[in-house]
Design a protein around this motif. Sequence first.
Motif, PDB file in Angstrom:
ATOM      1  N   ALA A   1     -90.556  17.745 -39.689  1.00  0.00           N
ATOM      2  CA  ALA A   1     -89.423  17.093 -39.368  1.00  0.00           C
ATOM      3  C   ALA A   1     -88.181  16.647 -40.175  1.00  0.00           C
ATOM      4  O   ALA A   1     -88.427  16.730 -41.307  1.00  0.00           O
ATOM      5  N   GLY A   2     -87.063  16.766 -39.910  1.00  0.00           N
ATOM      6  CA  GLY A   2     -85.783  16.334 -40.787  1.00  0.00           C
ATOM      7  C   GLY A   2     -86.024  15.096 -41.625  1.00  0.00           C
ATOM      8  O   GLY A   2     -86.715  14.150 -40.292  1.00  0.00           O
ATOM      9  N   GLY A   3     -85.833  14.714 -42.584  1.00  0.00           N
ATOM     10  CA  GLY A   3     -85.536  13.943 -43.216  1.00  0.00           C
ATOM     11  C   GLY A   3     -87.020  13.025 -43.653  1.00  0.00           C
ATOM     12  O   GLY A   3     -87.413  12.367 -43.813  1.00  0.00           O
ATOM     13  N   VAL A   4     -88.320  14.417 -43.148  1.00  0.00           N
ATOM     14  CA  VAL A   4     -89.763  13.429 -43.738  1.00  0.00           C
ATOM     15  C   VAL A   4     -89.524  13.330 -45.726  1.00  0.00           C
ATOM     16  O   VAL A   4     -88.743  14.562 -46.033  1.00  0.00           O
ATOM     17  N   THR A   5     -90.383  11.995 -45.440  1.00  0.00           N
ATOM     18  CA  THR A   5     -90.234  12.309 -47.695  1.00  0.00           C
ATOM     19  C   THR A   5     -91.175  13.091 -48.331  1.00  0.00           C
ATOM     20  O   THR A   5     -91.875  13.379 -47.393  1.00  0.00           O
ATOM     21  N   ALA A   6     -91.522  13.311 -49.172  1.00  0.00           N
ATOM     22  CA  ALA A   6     -92.558  13.417 -50.188  1.00  0.00           C
ATOM     23  C   ALA A   6     -93.361  12.706 -49.855  1.00  0.00           C
ATOM     24  O   ALA A   6     -94.769  12.124 -49.748  1.00  0.00           O
TER      25      ALA A   6
END
Length: 112
Positions: A60-65
């Motif tokens: 999904a877009g914008g998912v951070t590590a």
Amino acid sequence: MELMVAVSAEFGVRSEQLAHAWNVGEDGPRVAVARPVTPADHYNASELLGQAVIVLGSLAGGVTANAIYDLLRRLLKRNARGRELYFQKTEKPDGTSIIEVRLSDDGPTDRP
């Protein structure tokens, strides 16, 4: 975009188990779809020998590590037997991103 996750054999979990736990969880499928892979099929097997490997696809877009680390921490907490989880993200020259998950060298901690 895909992200490979390699979990140390110390956790005693197989790729199929990890992918299933990710995909049936409430938050995992919102972030990505996990599929088990055999390192020899697509990746340098010598680097990942003995590890459970999954690929998180359709991130999904914008998912951070950090969001991915938190989900993995929840899935693997029981298998950590009180030890801290250690995450290392590596970018390979071919563009492959790998998150390696290992247990700390320290013994069990008092943390829940």
